[in-house]
Design an enzyme around this catalytic site. Structure first.
Site, PDB file in Angstrom:
ATOM      1  CG  ASN A 208     -44.145  27.518  62.113  1.00 23.58           C
ATOM      2  OD1 ASN A 208     -44.274  27.887  60.944  1.00 23.58           O
ATOM      3  ND2 ASN A 208     -44.148  28.365  63.121  1.00 23.58           N
TER       4      ASN A 208
ATOM      5  CB  CYS B 146     -43.123  23.426  65.386  1.00 26.17           C
ATOM      6  SG  CYS B 146     -41.849  24.543  66.006  1.00 26.17           S
TER       7      CYS B 146
END
Lengths: 274, 274, 274, 274
Positions: free
Chosen positions: B241, B73
């Site tokens: 994310n 992420c």
């Protein structure tokens, strides 16, 4: 900011001592005011009388000062984080990156669209990626310590807390250094300092400085990690911006000027959890 | 992480296509696994088959891939922030500082002392100042783009939100460059990209990328500011994310592999205010 | 909870004084333990020796007690909110609704799925709409004050803060009463109390009790509003659950037992803004 | 609020259909405006034309309406929570307590001291313990359902989230009732409703309605618990105040008026975790 520059000279003339929390007497060079603040300083001569109010650096001068200029909240924690390694000449002075995270109380008490809870809650807002005014005083103080020109690349971010600052200083070591060497630089400068805590635990949740554990106190927590991968030294500093970054450091300076115990009125511990 | 490296080769052998969200096939060099992850890769040959799953860089390869390794992420947003200026050879490749701020969902679903609300709420916690594993894939991808070795100095901080990442990239320009030049680098790489938004407003609360305005969406917002004072280029990138940094990019890769509209299932706007 | 009931009798026998923060000696009737806590009390005789540790109600008894049972965090603020109007016989004792909002520190230090930041952040979670154990001690104490049976309808909600409790008591006046009458009831009971603040401002942001302004302190803020529309009296009480609701009230009780200034160690003001 | 009462009659005269999000046409009795809002209604005749915009209660009338008055955000969730048990005549209509918790977006987009992040963050602020204007429309609608006068005792609290409302309804059963009886009342009224979810799990973190799990969606989650101790029925309702409490219900009403699928544009799921 701006008001004090007009009022303070009169107060000094009247023989009073002044502890100024504004930015008006932080910079020594009058030319830095138009450059960083956009206005000409009305009392450039008074700038010479001002002592920059960081007790850890200027305790003796503060004691005898008539005018103490308290530092900016982001400036004080960043200067305290960098002073030991600048003094020990450990880092590259051309690539110093300062990445600051600060709570909403840093924006002052006046409501605005940018501090409206529904808009301010939950942000990680890069509100001043370049050109933050505190850069001026950080560079001034670090250059004085270094004896040469220090440049700082600073960015400030607003995060979802009310009180607290974390400064993350990314610097590059001029030559390989181990942890003991860095520790020594910090310890030699801050030995006996009542409000500096050197933090580096091997276990637990708060192994490095975090504003959460200084909120409510006058402490400045400092710590670091060496990144052998890129020869980087990451230094971390945490304060409560309303205390060590504002009212607390002002009281600490006042105590020094009054020659009473420097910790008077500042003994409260941090509040945790919060 | 770790499980997939054993399972995936069997799935591939059975003729299945695999979109892997773990880290097990992100790195091309098997030696990077012991170095960054602390274990030896059990299927080094399979690494060669994996396409690194960033559609903006590898759309064509993803289309025909049997194995797509979705990026970390923090890696995806940092790579997307840096790719244009690395490609255009605009920045010093030895002094790239990446300062990441991430919400608590990045720590996964398993409770622990460090994610306990009373301890995690209100932190600005430097949980990985050096040695973050995503550094490996960021360096790998940027080095491929540069055609030479790129080093990244990355630090990760936990902040008081649930979803969202802001990456602040501090880089130094190899020579003076104006805003138009940097814009051109970004536009030429991301022209027509459905999930990249270049953000730089002169007014308003969200003049630069902020995770608050991408939460719930697959967007990656990118922006920058030039710091003439130190010849620095600050690039900012924001994603959710859990979407562009996880499930969303996986769906995007799947859509590409299935040769259907890449935006299928990903059209939802960000939720604001939140 | 549960441990103390076995240990305390031995400590008392050894002649020690005990300030108990668990629930084990709060209830006077042994039969209330199986009913509310699900276990039989192993030392029912010791229950008789315990003084319920609310200084505002039992200061004299606490002074001479060998065993003080500190109240539950939700109980103390709710009892303090209701005691004046129960004592003055102003409200309907069959329709008392107590709606409590509490921060995450009330759940203790042990991590769990329900306190995981990503799941706990941002909730308004009705975690105990009925049957909360603190109901037992609230009813016990209010019935003692009333001299007759008082029933309380209590619900507890988890909100997105770490410290702090707000109790909202919805009660119905037995006959019309004006503000002065209610004030008189509060003043007559809490006159001179060092940690009770009666709050009702006509201006400002904090016109009524709010945990935000007591965090860090041992204060219990109390206030009310009369709802002529339904003849309702809304009483509001705010405390820091970790101080007046736990450690602070224990220290206050200890000070009383030691016959030293009751405020010793408890003088710190609330931290604001926070 | 206030503007619409002047503009809407002209729009209706021009033959347009109006979906009004203000409070100006919610109340049927013109005398309620001076009483609850402090101004006289300039178009009392138009009030008769308005249909109160809760699809679950007035779908058929909305379909043919020229003017739909969308409900207040706290009103809609409270009415939906109470309608089934009022209709089934299960509760005491003289002791209905409504304790509402709401996020900061409920205060609108205009910054003020009370919404300043440093002052609004972390509060549990009783901002309207009595006299909240939404009481008027709640009583109006419940009285219509009951066929007799229903009084509501409502208090509103600001909590530390941006979006979301939890309404906790404390009511008293007129006679003992078991869970099945209450369920039946809810199911018979909301059978087939696309945006009502009856929530009562025996396991998991979200066993009862919590705004955290409806944020971003048009859902109204409803649940309840019976308190045998005081014969109380606690009903809980959760919505996103900006969707089911504002824009979403307006779109739902529009869809009904346009005779298209009622869910058009409203299919997005809630965002979680958030």
């Amino acid at each position: 900011h701006g008001v004090s520059s007009k009022l303070t000279p009169k107060l000094l003339e009247a023989g009073l001592k002044v502890i100024d929390l504004s930015a008006d007497f932080r910079l020594k060079n009058p030319e830095d005011y138009p450059k960083w603040y956009g206005w000409n300083h009305p009392a450039p001569d008074t700038l010479k009388k001002a002592v920059y109010g960081v007790p850890e650096l200027y305790r003796e001068k503060i004691r005898d000062a008539q005018l103490v200029a308290c530092p900016g909240c982001m400036a004080v924690v960043t200067i305290l984080a960098l002073a030991p390694v600048i003094k020990a000449n450990l880092i590259d002075k051309d690539h110093i990156v300062v990445d600051v995270k600060i709570g909403s109380s840093g924006a002052g008490a006046k409501p605005s669209a940018s501090t409206h809870h529904a808009e301010r809650f939950g942000v990680v807002r890069p509100y001043k990626p370049t050109g933050h005014r505190h850069t001026a005083e950080i560079e001034q103080e670090l250059s004085l310590i270094a004896g040469s020109n220090v440049k700082v690349s600073m960015s400030a971010h607003a995060v979802n807390i009310v009180r607290g600052i974390l400064t993350t200083v990314h610097s590059f070591l001029v030559e390989k250094a181990d942890t003991a060497t860095i520790w020594k630089a910090f310890r030699s400068l801050y030995q006996g300092e009542p409000f500096i805590r050197l933090v580096r635990d091997r276990k637990g949740l708060y192994r490095l400085p975090d504003p959460k554990v200084v909120v409510g106190s006058n402490f400045c927590d400092l710590g670091f990690e060496i990144d052998n991968h890129t020869n980087r030294l990451v230094i971390l500093g945490a304060i409560d911006n309303l205390i060590k970054g504002a009212a607390g450091i002002a009281v600490q300076n006042m105590n020094i000027m009054l020659r009473i115990d420097e910790k008077t009125g500042l003994n409260q511990p941090a509040l945790h959890p919060i």
